[in-house]
Design an enzyme around this catalytic site. Structure first.
Site, mmCIF file in Angstrom:
data_model
loop_
_atom_site.group_PDB
_atom_site.id
_atom_site.type_symbol
_atom_site.label_atom_id
_atom_site.label_comp_id
_atom_site.label_asym_id
_atom_site.label_seq_id
_atom_site.Cartn_x
_atom_site.Cartn_y
_atom_site.Cartn_z
ATOM 1 N N GLU A 1 -8.989 9.041 5.659
ATOM 2 C CA GLU A 1 -9.204 7.632 5.322
ATOM 3 C C GLU A 1 -10.232 7.455 4.216
ATOM 4 O O GLU A 1 -10.228 6.438 3.510
ATOM 5 C CB GLU A 1 -9.646 6.862 6.569
ATOM 6 C CG GLU A 1 -8.572 6.690 7.627
ATOM 7 C CD GLU A 1 -7.450 5.772 7.166
ATOM 8 O OE1 GLU A 1 -7.731 4.841 6.375
ATOM 9 O OE2 GLU A 1 -6.295 5.986 7.577
ATOM 10 N N LYS B 1 -15.482 4.351 5.480
ATOM 11 C CA LYS B 1 -14.341 4.002 6.324
ATOM 12 C C LYS B 1 -14.393 4.809 7.624
ATOM 13 O O LYS B 1 -14.689 6.010 7.610
ATOM 14 C CB LYS B 1 -13.018 4.278 5.598
ATOM 15 C CG LYS B 1 -12.742 3.336 4.444
ATOM 16 C CD LYS B 1 -11.295 3.370 4.019
ATOM 17 C CE LYS B 1 -10.418 2.601 4.993
ATOM 18 N NZ LYS B 1 -9.034 2.447 4.485
ATOM 19 N N GLU C 1 -13.522 5.884 -0.244
ATOM 20 C CA GLU C 1 -14.407 4.965 0.470
ATOM 21 C C GLU C 1 -15.125 5.723 1.588
ATOM 22 O O GLU C 1 -14.562 5.973 2.650
ATOM 23 C CB GLU C 1 -13.601 3.793 1.027
ATOM 24 C CG GLU C 1 -12.937 2.953 -0.056
ATOM 25 C CD GLU C 1 -12.025 1.874 0.498
ATOM 26 O OE1 GLU C 1 -12.548 0.849 0.961
ATOM 27 O OE2 GLU C 1 -10.791 2.075 0.484
ATOM 28 N N GLU D 1 0.854 -1.195 0.000
ATOM 29 C CA GLU D 1 0.000 0.000 0.000
ATOM 30 C C GLU D 1 0.883 1.237 0.000
ATOM 31 O O GLU D 1 1.875 1.292 0.729
ATOM 32 C CB GLU D 1 -0.883 0.086 1.258
ATOM 33 C CG GLU D 1 -2.037 -0.873 1.352
ATOM 34 C CD GLU D 1 -2.841 -0.638 2.626
ATOM 35 O OE1 GLU D 1 -2.760 0.474 3.207
ATOM 36 O OE2 GLU D 1 -3.563 -1.564 3.049
#
Length: 391
Positions: A331, A325, A322, A268
């Site tokens: 995030e 999250k 997203e 990542e």
């Protein structure tokens, strides 16, 4: 005396097939994490169309969702599935459970869905759950045993991504060592991965480092922009970006622990395009700059100052923003794409205008999906049987 020609031909066939079935989990140098903690992102089928349009072949997911595996069937995309942290303890406790999981989520989808790796857990070590940390190695071992018994260990690479929390320090890079509090759990994993040839999987976020200390970290250094860089006083190696420095810090820790031959793979890395008020550096411009320069750096197929001959491979985080999250606002804003499929920022991906088109009726299947993914032992045994039969 019988001719050896059939045997030679058979061995050549085995050698040729070996190059096909011994599959690395990562083709090329660039991939993407396909996270789905959101209620507004495109369907898996549309995601496959998007990935093919922008020519991203390597994809990592954090579970083994069957809708995703179905969508990827026949796509030709290379997929790493995840055995999530929720399953680590149960798989550690039972070899039978590990076998069930592998059969249900990996074997039954082969060969049409190109599953090339299993990531067991995510950032378990250093996460604070000691029971989970203690269970990780057993889960890894049981999953590998299941793969071996199913004759898939040569097809599916096993790994376990770590965060920077596994290190006691990382500056200068050559001074990095593993955190004493987790090394009792890390050592057997490193021993095992060294034996089976798995990489050391690491999640790297210069954004997180920068926002924690913007007064002392040069933003240009974090973003691959022109800067004076740093000089490691121990090795005399110069670093002009934090990404390379953090990879070499991992190599230094591995060297110090006696695992100098292990390869670091970045599972990542990314930069948030938005965040909370105190999340310094989170902006569309910085995210675009980091991800554009990262992609350009990876396409050069080069190593780091400490390991110049080992080409760096990395999975971008992430494909979509997203919205579900938890945690900090950042995030929710790591995506290259927004929920509607439009780009968050332009990093030079081509083919975007075609991704809304429906998938072709002709699946992208190569001959490896037509039953050629045999373990070499079976191929060799079959060849020998044929040779003896015709003599």
């Amino acid at each position: 005396m019988r001719s050896l020609a059939p045997v030679v031909r058979c061995l050549l066939l085995v050698t040729t097939l070996h190059g096909i079935w011994t599959v690395r989990a990562f083709t090329g140098t660039y991939g993407v994490n396909y996270g789905r903690i959101a209620d507004n992102i495109p369907s898996p089928e549309k995601v496959v169309s998007l990935l093919k349009a922008v020519k991203i072949k390597n994809v990592k997911i954090y579970d083994s969702d069957h809708d995703v595996l179905t969508a990827f069937k026949g796509s030709g995309l290379e997929l790493v599935v995840g055995l999530s942290n929720d399953h680590v303890k149960e798989v550690n406790a039972s070899e039978d459970r590990a076998m069930e999981w592998v059969k249900e989520n990996v074997q039954s989808w082969l060969p049409d869905t190109h599953i090339r790796g299993i990531a067991v857990g995510n950032e378990v070590l250093g996460g604070g759950d000691q029971d989970l940390e203690a269970a990780l190695f057993g889960a890894i071992k049981n999953v590998y045993k299941a793969l071996s018994r199913l004759q898939l260990a040569d097809l599916i690479q096993i790994s376990s991504p770590h965060s920077q929390a596994v290190f006691a320090n990382s500056y200068p890079p050559s001074n990095c060592t593993f955190n004493d509090s987790i090394f009792q759990y890390m050592k057997p994993i490193l021993d095992f991965f060294s034996n089976i040839g798995s990489p050391f999987s690491l999640n790297i976020y210069p954004f997180i480092a920068y926002k924690s200390d913007p007064q002392h970290i040069d933003l240009n250094y974090a973003l691959f922009q022109p800067n004076h860089g740093i000089l490691d006083p121990i090795t005399n190696l110069h670093y002009d970006n934090m990404f390379d420095a953090e990879i070499d810090a991992a190599y230094a820790a591995l060297d110090a622990a006696g695992y100098g031959k292990m390869v670091v793979e970045v599972t990542e890395t990314g930069w948030a395009s938005s965040g909370d008020e105190d999340e310094t550096g989170a902006s569309p411009q910085n995210a675009r700059t980091y991800n554009y320069n990262l992609r350009k750096r990876l396409f050069k197929r080069k190593g780091t100052p400490r390991r110049p001959k080992i080409v760096i491979k990395a999975y971008m985080f992430a494909l979509f923003n997203e919205d579900s999250k938890p945690g900090l606002s950042s995030e929710k804003h790591y995506g290259l794409f927004k929920a509607d499929g439009s780009i968050s920022y332009d990093i030079g991906l081509s083919g975007l205008s075609t991704w809304h088109a429906s998938s072709s009726s002709h699946s992208l299947k190569d001959f490896s999906t037509r039953g050629w993914l045999w373990p070499s032992s079976l191929v060799l045994a079959t060849c020998i049987w044929i040779v003896l039969l015709v003599q």
